[in-house]
Write a protein that holds these residues in place. Structure first.
Motif, short mmCIF file in Angstrom:
data_model
loop_
_atom_site.label_atom_id
_atom_site.label_comp_id
_atom_site.label_asym_id
_atom_site.label_seq_id
_atom_site.Cartn_x
_atom_site.Cartn_y
_atom_site.Cartn_z
N VAL A 54 11.95 8.96 11.17
CA VAL A 54 12.66 9.58 12.30
C VAL A 54 13.82 10.48 11.87
O VAL A 54 14.30 11.27 12.69
N GLU A 55 14.28 10.36 10.63
CA GLU A 55 15.35 11.25 10.19
C GLU A 55 15.36 11.38 8.68
O GLU A 55 14.91 10.49 7.96
N PRO A 110 4.02 8.95 13.74
CA PRO A 110 3.88 7.52 13.48
C PRO A 110 2.58 7.19 12.75
O PRO A 110 1.57 7.88 12.91
N ILE A 111 2.65 6.15 11.91
CA ILE A 111 1.45 5.64 11.25
C ILE A 111 1.28 4.18 11.66
O ILE A 111 2.27 3.48 11.89
N PRO A 112 0.03 3.71 11.79
CA PRO A 112 -0.18 2.32 12.18
C PRO A 112 0.19 1.37 11.03
O PRO A 112 -0.21 1.58 9.89
N VAL A 113 1.00 0.37 11.36
CA VAL A 113 1.41 -0.65 10.39
C VAL A 113 1.48 -1.97 11.12
O VAL A 113 2.09 -2.05 12.20
N MET A 114 0.87 -2.98 10.55
CA MET A 114 0.88 -4.32 11.13
C MET A 114 0.49 -4.25 12.60
O MET A 114 -0.54 -3.71 12.94
N ASP A 115 1.33 -4.78 13.47
CA ASP A 115 1.04 -4.79 14.91
C ASP A 115 1.86 -3.75 15.65
O ASP A 115 2.35 -3.97 16.74
N ARG A 133 0.86 -1.19 0.00
CA ARG A 133 0.00 0.00 0.00
C ARG A 133 0.89 1.23 0.00
O ARG A 133 2.00 1.22 0.55
N ASN A 134 0.43 2.27 -0.66
CA ASN A 134 1.15 3.54 -0.64
C ASN A 134 0.60 4.38 0.49
O ASN A 134 -0.60 4.37 0.77
N GLU A 135 1.51 5.11 1.13
CA GLU A 135 1.14 5.91 2.31
C GLU A 135 1.97 7.18 2.31
O GLU A 135 3.13 7.17 1.90
N PHE A 150 10.40 1.11 13.30
CA PHE A 150 9.16 0.37 13.58
C PHE A 150 9.11 0.10 15.07
O PHE A 150 10.07 -0.38 15.66
N THR A 151 7.97 0.42 15.69
CA THR A 151 7.78 0.18 17.11
C THR A 151 6.60 -0.77 17.28
O THR A 151 5.46 -0.41 16.96
N PRO A 152 6.85 -2.00 17.75
CA PRO A 152 5.75 -2.93 17.95
C PRO A 152 4.88 -2.51 19.13
O PRO A 152 5.36 -1.85 20.05
N ARG A 153 3.60 -2.89 19.08
CA ARG A 153 2.73 -2.65 20.23
C ARG A 153 3.19 -3.51 21.38
O ARG A 153 3.60 -4.64 21.20
#
Length: 129
Positions: free
Chosen positions: A101-102, A90-95, A81-83, A125-128
């Motif tokens: 960040v730079e 941050p944008i929600p992705v997967m879990d 998907r394009n975003e 990427f930061t997991p929940r």
């Protein structure tokens, strides 16, 4: 012994290197330029285009630090998907969530505009939890 049998192997290695996926560094940030793919501990991110770069140039004083907006293609187990991503948001992705960040290089006051091929973006990427 001739080098001819080695030629197809070298061509294959060169082709793979051109489209290689770049893993994150020790700091957890995966960096890639335009049209390069970064593997960000889950999703794969390919920067497609710079939509905005309004960052405050070095050696100047600004009221607002500015931002970078980038069109990216995200690849997850669910497809592509394009975003649009904005620096620091941050944008929600997967879990979890993905953050731009730079962005390098920094703009310089009075300097030439940054060529799109010079941009390098850092994604985390930061997991929940």
């Amino acid at each position: 012994m001739t080098a001819l049998p080695l030629l197809p192997t070298l061509v294959a290695i060169a082709a793979l290197g051109a489209c290689a996926t770049i893993p994150p560094d020790a700091d957890g940030i995966a960096r890639a330029g335009i049209a390069q793919t970064a593997y960000v501990n889950g999703p794969k991110v390919t920067a497609l285009a710079v939509l905005e770069d309004s960052r405050c140039p070095l050696r100047t004083q600004c009221i607002w630090a500015g931002q970078v907006r980038v069109l990216v293609r995200l690849q997850t187990g669910q497809g592509y998907r394009n975003e649009e991503m904005t620096s620091g948001k941050p944008i929600p992705v997967m879990d979890g969530s993905l953050t731009l960040v730079e962005t390098r290089p920094e703009p310089v006051a009075g300097g030439a505009p940054i060529d799109k091929s010079d941009y390098v973006f850092g994604f985390r990427f930061t997991p929940r939890s």
